[in-house]
Design a protein around this motif. Structure first.
Motif, PDB file in Angstrom:
ATOM      1  N   GLY A   1     -40.620  46.658 -24.094  1.00  0.00           N
ATOM      2  CA  GLY A   1     -39.202  46.594 -24.364  1.00  0.00           C
ATOM      3  C   GLY A   1     -38.441  45.771 -23.346  1.00  0.00           C
ATOM      4  N   TYR A   2     -37.196  45.563 -23.636  1.00  0.00           N
ATOM      5  CA  TYR A   2     -36.307  44.802 -22.772  1.00  0.00           C
ATOM      6  C   TYR A   2     -35.623  45.777 -21.831  1.00  0.00           C
ATOM      7  CZ  TYR A   2     -32.291  41.968 -21.408  1.00  0.00           C
ATOM      8  OH  TYR A   2     -31.335  41.303 -20.699  1.00  0.00           O
ATOM      9  N   ILE A   3     -35.667  45.498 -20.541  1.00  0.00           N
ATOM     10  CA  ILE A   3     -35.019  46.364 -19.553  1.00  0.00           C
ATOM     11  C   ILE A   3     -33.709  45.707 -19.135  1.00  0.00           C
ATOM     12  CG2 ILE A   3     -35.195  47.424 -17.277  1.00  0.00           C
ATOM     13  CD1 ILE A   3     -38.238  47.376 -17.641  1.00  0.00           C
ATOM     14  N   LYS A   4     -32.633  46.390 -19.377  1.00  0.00           N
ATOM     15  CA  LYS A   4     -31.315  45.861 -19.066  1.00  0.00           C
ATOM     16  C   LYS A   4     -30.914  46.315 -17.667  1.00  0.00           C
ATOM     17  CE  LYS A   4     -26.737  45.601 -21.108  1.00  0.00           C
ATOM     18  NZ  LYS A   4     -25.871  46.062 -22.192  1.00  0.00           N
ATOM     19  N   GLU A   5     -30.329  45.382 -16.906  1.00  0.00           N
ATOM     20  CA  GLU A   5     -29.862  45.743 -15.567  1.00  0.00           C
ATOM     21  C   GLU A   5     -28.632  46.641 -15.690  1.00  0.00           C
ATOM     22  OE1 GLU A   5     -28.959  42.161 -13.485  1.00  0.00           O
ATOM     23  OE2 GLU A   5     -31.048  41.702 -13.082  1.00  0.00           O
ATOM     24  N   PRO A   6     -28.577  47.691 -14.874  1.00  0.00           N
ATOM     25  CA  PRO A   6     -27.378  48.522 -14.876  1.00  0.00           C
ATOM     26  C   PRO A   6     -26.180  47.710 -14.359  1.00  0.00           C
ATOM     27  CG  PRO A   6     -29.184  49.599 -13.708  1.00  0.00           C
ATOM     28  CD  PRO A   6     -29.616  48.225 -14.000  1.00  0.00           C
TER      29      PRO A   6
END
Length: 52
Positions: free
Chosen positions: A2-7
């Motif tokens: 999956g794609y990990i989004k930066e907080p």
């Protein structure tokens, strides 16, 4: 995977360590071996049986 989004408000900075001359030589040797093993080889086509 999956794609990990930066907080929000967080930046991930990834910095690799510099390669030594020994590391560069090992990588080059590995790449050359891979290319030699997986290069397109001219193959000889098997002779087909002729029908009479």
């Amino acid at each position: 995977m999956g794609y990990i989004k930066e907080p929000k408000g967080v930046d991930f900075i990834i910095q690799s360590r510099p390669l030594t001359d020994k590391d560069k030589q090992e990588i080059s040797r590995h790449i050359a071996g891979y290319k030699a093993k997986h290069s397109k080889k001219q193959t000889v086509k098997p002779k087909s049986k002729q029908l009479a």
